[in-house]
Design a protein around this motif. Sequence first.
Motif, PDB file in Angstrom:
ATOM      1  N   LEU A  70       0.830  -1.131   0.029  1.00 13.85           N
ATOM      2  CA  LEU A  70       0.071  -0.062  -0.002  1.00 13.85           C
ATOM      3  C   LEU A  70       0.661   1.382   0.123  1.00 13.85           C
ATOM      4  CD1 LEU A  70      -2.818  -1.022   2.571  1.00 13.85           C
ATOM      5  CD2 LEU A  70      -2.857  -1.025  -0.200  1.00 13.85           C
ATOM      6  N   SER A  71       1.867   1.206   0.564  1.00 14.97           N
ATOM      7  CA  SER A  71       2.875   2.311   0.597  1.00 14.97           C
ATOM      8  C   SER A  71       3.951   2.457  -0.681  1.00 14.97           C
ATOM      9  CB  SER A  71       3.728   2.487   1.828  1.00 14.97           C
ATOM     10  OG  SER A  71       4.572   1.287   2.039  1.00 14.97           O
ATOM     11  N   PHE A  75       2.009   1.081  -6.842  1.00 12.14           N
ATOM     12  CA  PHE A  75       0.941   0.242  -6.576  1.00 12.14           C
ATOM     13  C   PHE A  75      -0.303   1.572  -6.256  1.00 12.14           C
ATOM     14  CE2 PHE A  75       3.792  -3.267  -5.792  1.00 12.14           C
ATOM     15  CZ  PHE A  75       3.439  -3.681  -7.112  1.00 12.14           C
ATOM     16  N   ALA A  76       0.226   2.924  -6.086  1.00  9.36           N
ATOM     17  CA  ALA A  76      -0.443   3.784  -5.528  1.00  9.36           C
ATOM     18  C   ALA A  76      -2.067   3.861  -5.811  1.00  9.36           C
ATOM     19  CB  ALA A  76       0.118   5.283  -5.520  1.00  9.36           C
ATOM     20  N   VAL A  82      -2.094   0.020 -13.389  1.00 11.05           N
ATOM     21  CA  VAL A  82      -2.181  -0.519 -14.747  1.00 11.05           C
ATOM     22  C   VAL A  82      -0.850  -0.194 -15.572  1.00 11.05           C
ATOM     23  CG1 VAL A  82      -3.310   0.248 -16.988  1.00 11.05           C
ATOM     24  CG2 VAL A  82      -4.701  -0.214 -14.790  1.00 11.05           C
ATOM     25  N   THR A  83      -0.146   1.010 -15.161  1.00  9.10           N
ATOM     26  CA  THR A  83       1.014   1.171 -15.924  1.00  9.10           C
ATOM     27  C   THR A  83       1.936   0.483 -15.522  1.00  9.10           C
ATOM     28  OG1 THR A  83       0.536   3.854 -15.507  1.00  9.10           O
ATOM     29  CG2 THR A  83       2.683   3.197 -15.804  1.00  9.10           C
ATOM     30  N   ASN A  84       1.848  -0.221 -14.229  1.00 10.78           N
ATOM     31  CA  ASN A  84       3.059  -1.291 -14.032  1.00 10.78           C
ATOM     32  C   ASN A  84       2.376  -2.684 -13.973  1.00 10.78           C
ATOM     33  OD1 ASN A  84       5.407   0.500 -13.085  1.00 10.78           O
ATOM     34  ND2 ASN A  84       3.687   1.449 -11.844  1.00 10.78           N
ATOM     35  N   ARG A  85       1.591  -2.853 -15.023  1.00 11.46           N
ATOM     36  CA  ARG A  85       0.635  -4.158 -14.872  1.00 11.46           C
ATOM     37  C   ARG A  85       1.719  -5.357 -14.788  1.00 11.46           C
ATOM     38  NH1 ARG A  85      -4.232  -5.290 -16.623  1.00 11.46           N
ATOM     39  NH2 ARG A  85      -4.561  -3.501 -17.736  1.00 11.46           N
TER      40      ARG A  85
END
Length: 181
Positions: A70-71, A75-76, A82-85
């Motif tokens: 979560l931090s 994955f924010a 999606v960008t870092n799928r």
Amino acid sequence: MFDVMADWLTVPLLNAEAGQSPKRMGLAHPSIAPYGVFRSKDGRDILISIQSEREWKKFCADVLEKPELLSDPRFANMVERVTNRTLTDTTVGDGFASLTRDELLKRLSDADIAFAEVNTMADLAAHPHLRRIEVGTPNVKVSYAAPAAIFVGEPRHYGAVPAIGEHSEVPKAPRARAKSS
């Protein structure tokens, strides 16, 4: 059926009409991550769909038991996931691979996360909700999936499969007319 499928494709259709035709992604979703099939430790495939930040928080904490995600700025939010799928899917895949199907199903259900098992034909054949009917054929009785439509109070009747030609009539040649003089 066509209208249902067209409705399901509204977002890709709008993107395509705006000049951004989506690429084929299998069961992934172009604007949601994680969304797709992930394999459990015991080789069972489970489809998940994390569609909100509330779900992502519950998923990380209660399903993966990795609240530290979560931090992580990668994955924010949904856009970052999606960008870092590839990283998102790898992270989820690794988490799923460490848990059995039963553990995952319980955790996903308890966390109120959308999921579905991806079944094989053998799974379908053994599914407790599969309704079957038996019909006769010229050789043996066969059992197969019952047709979907159920009408309350109107039992359905299924006839035997006819033998080849059983209900065919052989056309008769026309009779020659007698000539009248």
